[in-house]
Write a protein that holds these residues in place. Sequence first.
Motif, PDB file in Angstrom:
ATOM      1  N   THR A  73       1.037  -1.375  -0.064  1.00 32.92           N
ATOM      2  CA  THR A  73      -0.231  -0.298   0.390  1.00 32.92           C
ATOM      3  C   THR A  73       0.646   0.994   0.167  1.00 32.92           C
ATOM      4  N   VAL A  74       0.698   2.373  -0.889  1.00 33.43           N
ATOM      5  CA  VAL A  74       1.316   3.156  -0.883  1.00 33.43           C
ATOM      6  C   VAL A  74      -0.134   4.737  -0.947  1.00 33.43           C
ATOM      7  N   SER A  75       0.758   6.103  -0.082  1.00 31.94           N
ATOM      8  CA  SER A  75      -0.844   6.284  -0.112  1.00 31.94           C
ATOM      9  C   SER A  75      -0.066   7.754   0.319  1.00 31.94           C
ATOM     10  N   SER A  76      -0.535   8.969   0.397  1.00 26.15           N
ATOM     11  CA  SER A  76      -0.674  10.318   0.845  1.00 26.15           C
ATOM     12  C   SER A  76      -1.506  10.689   1.338  1.00 26.15           C
ATOM     13  N   ALA A  77      -2.602   9.596   1.978  1.00 22.84           N
ATOM     14  CA  ALA A  77      -3.523  10.035   2.774  1.00 22.84           C
ATOM     15  C   ALA A  77      -2.747   9.850   4.393  1.00 22.84           C
ATOM     16  N   ILE A  78      -1.932  10.935   4.952  1.00 25.11           N
ATOM     17  CA  ILE A  78      -1.507  10.474   5.714  1.00 25.11           C
ATOM     18  C   ILE A  78      -1.789  11.825   6.967  1.00 25.11           C
ATOM     19  N   THR A  79      -1.326  11.354   7.930  1.00 27.79           N
ATOM     20  CA  THR A  79      -1.476  12.790   9.006  1.00 27.79           C
ATOM     21  C   THR A  79      -0.484  13.499   8.603  1.00 27.79           C
ATOM     22  N   GLY A  80      -0.321  15.164   8.197  1.00 29.14           N
ATOM     23  CA  GLY A  80       0.883  15.158   7.729  1.00 29.14           C
ATOM     24  C   GLY A  80       0.501  16.068   6.365  1.00 29.14           C
ATOM     25  N   ASN A  81      -0.336  15.562   6.298  1.00 30.37           N
ATOM     26  CA  ASN A  81      -0.880  16.167   4.419  1.00 30.37           C
ATOM     27  C   ASN A  81      -2.170  16.970   4.978  1.00 30.37           C
ATOM     28  N   ALA A  82      -2.030  17.763   4.418  1.00 26.87           N
ATOM     29  CA  ALA A  82      -3.633  18.862   4.303  1.00 26.87           C
ATOM     30  C   ALA A  82      -4.593  17.779   3.549  1.00 26.87           C
ATOM     31  N   ASN A  83      -5.540  17.794   4.083  1.00 21.51           N
ATOM     32  CA  ASN A  83      -7.104  17.345   3.044  1.00 21.51           C
ATOM     33  C   ASN A  83      -7.863  18.316   2.513  1.00 21.51           C
ATOM     34  N   GLY A  84      -8.256  18.624   2.316  1.00 20.16           N
ATOM     35  CA  GLY A  84      -9.225  19.393   1.779  1.00 20.16           C
ATOM     36  C   GLY A  84      -9.112  20.076   0.098  1.00 20.16           C
ATOM     37  N   GLU A  85     -10.394  21.528  -0.101  1.00 13.29           N
ATOM     38  CA  GLU A  85      -9.792  22.559  -0.942  1.00 13.29           C
ATOM     39  C   GLU A  85      -8.222  23.181  -0.716  1.00 13.29           C
ATOM     40  N   ALA A  86      -7.766  23.292   0.125  1.00 17.30           N
ATOM     41  CA  ALA A  86      -6.272  23.704   0.110  1.00 17.30           C
ATOM     42  C   ALA A  86      -5.217  22.846   0.740  1.00 17.30           C
TER      43      ALA A  86
END
Length: 496
Positions: A73-86
């Motif tokens: 599994t490879v993921s950038s959906a992790i804590t430390g990468n901001a989510n949302g429009e910005a």
Amino acid sequence: MKKKLLLGAILFASFLTANAQDSCDAATAVTTGQYSVSAINGAYEAGCYAGNSQNAPAAEWYAYTATANGYLTVSSAITGNANGEAGIDTRLSILTGTCAALECYGYNDDVDPNATTPDYRSEATVPVESGTVYYIVWDNNWQNQAFVFDVTFTAADCVSPNVFGFQSPSVGTDSASLSWMAAPGSPDYDVMYGAIGFTTDDTTGTTVSVDTNSADLSDLPAEANLWYYVRSNCGDSQGDWVGPFALTLAAGLDYSNGFDDAANRADGFRNLAGWGLSTDENEGATLSHSPTGFLFSALSTTGASNSWILAKPVVLAAGEEVTFSYYAQLLTNSTTLNATLNVTVGMSSDISTHDIVDTYTFAGSAAYANHTFTYTADVAGTYYFAFNNASAQATGNNFILLDTVLLDSNLGSEDFLASQFSIYPNPASDVINIANAENILVNGVQIVDLNGRVVKSAKFNGVTEAQINISDLSSGMYLMNVSSDQGTITKKIVKK
């Protein structure tokens, strides 16, 4: 994927240091853990599953070598990468092979772009085999700002096939041939199929087991639209089910779809890129040709349009002529803007193998217009028609609307004579009756399969009504030739 480019810098903590390289040949070796991407500025050297990855201007390359069979599994959906429009907007490809001959193995653009808080980060899980190198590629199709990604591995005794390794099925009206990339460890496989919407927990699915990475299914519900799942079977353990995948069986002619059946609007039409199916009852009442469903495709504002949708496949006999008809409208505020709609056909769902068989150019109008052309099949088999929005670049919001698609068979010049006969029931499972009200005398009946082989025949002595037993025929579509004192007609019949 966001519509605008976001620039900025984000600070990260607790990650491994491994400077990314800008090419496959110099890909940075990684194991499990978190890694930082400071900026994306390298040349992207291979395309992947979706979107226009092959045109991405830059990428960062990493290489992971599997130490055992299992799931990566490879993921950038992790804590430390901001989510949302910005937040972070990444795109991920996982490739196999050599740098000179790479193949797509996994892909993800956005985790959930349609959520209330859209998630433009990326994550992909793929099965991996011990000793094999897998290339992890981040490209800057959407933005080039810094981010962190996570690499995790889970060992497994029985690994199921890769979801990206499934080929488009080869189908008939009641049969299908499935194939997929072999799973690590060369296991046997289970295939489960059933009606659209069923799950592997249902008792409605039918399961077959095979010892190769392919399966031939027969005696399926004629012309049905189905789902199927596949899992590895290692004897004392099984992998997870992979799917569902669409299994669209071919239709016989005559075929029509006005996209109005709320329970099955698509009826086998499949979006490849850039088409939508409206299911809004209020919208359909005003924008559809035959309320309430319709297809739509936007004209591109950045270049020529190239949007595709596949129609439900159809089975044609050698030399069979088809009348192809549809209604189209250009929804626009301009009275001078033109749209171009190509229809292509091939004997595969792979549109790269198709030929353009008709081009329709039409201007902005307040009303739908009908367009009709004919096509003649060279050989017997399953044919895939597709619509291609190939309009020139436009400005503003402009849409092609497509509705009421009809495919009618023109098997010869005996149409009037054929209209005098009643062939019923059709489809049938046991017997088919032949009758007419014009005292036309039937002398014989011959049933031919779609490969031209005579599978049943019967002689009659000038009767106005006849009956022929088809209970011993295999399920599928056939041509019935009825000879009479006024000529010969051909009717399509379906054995259930």
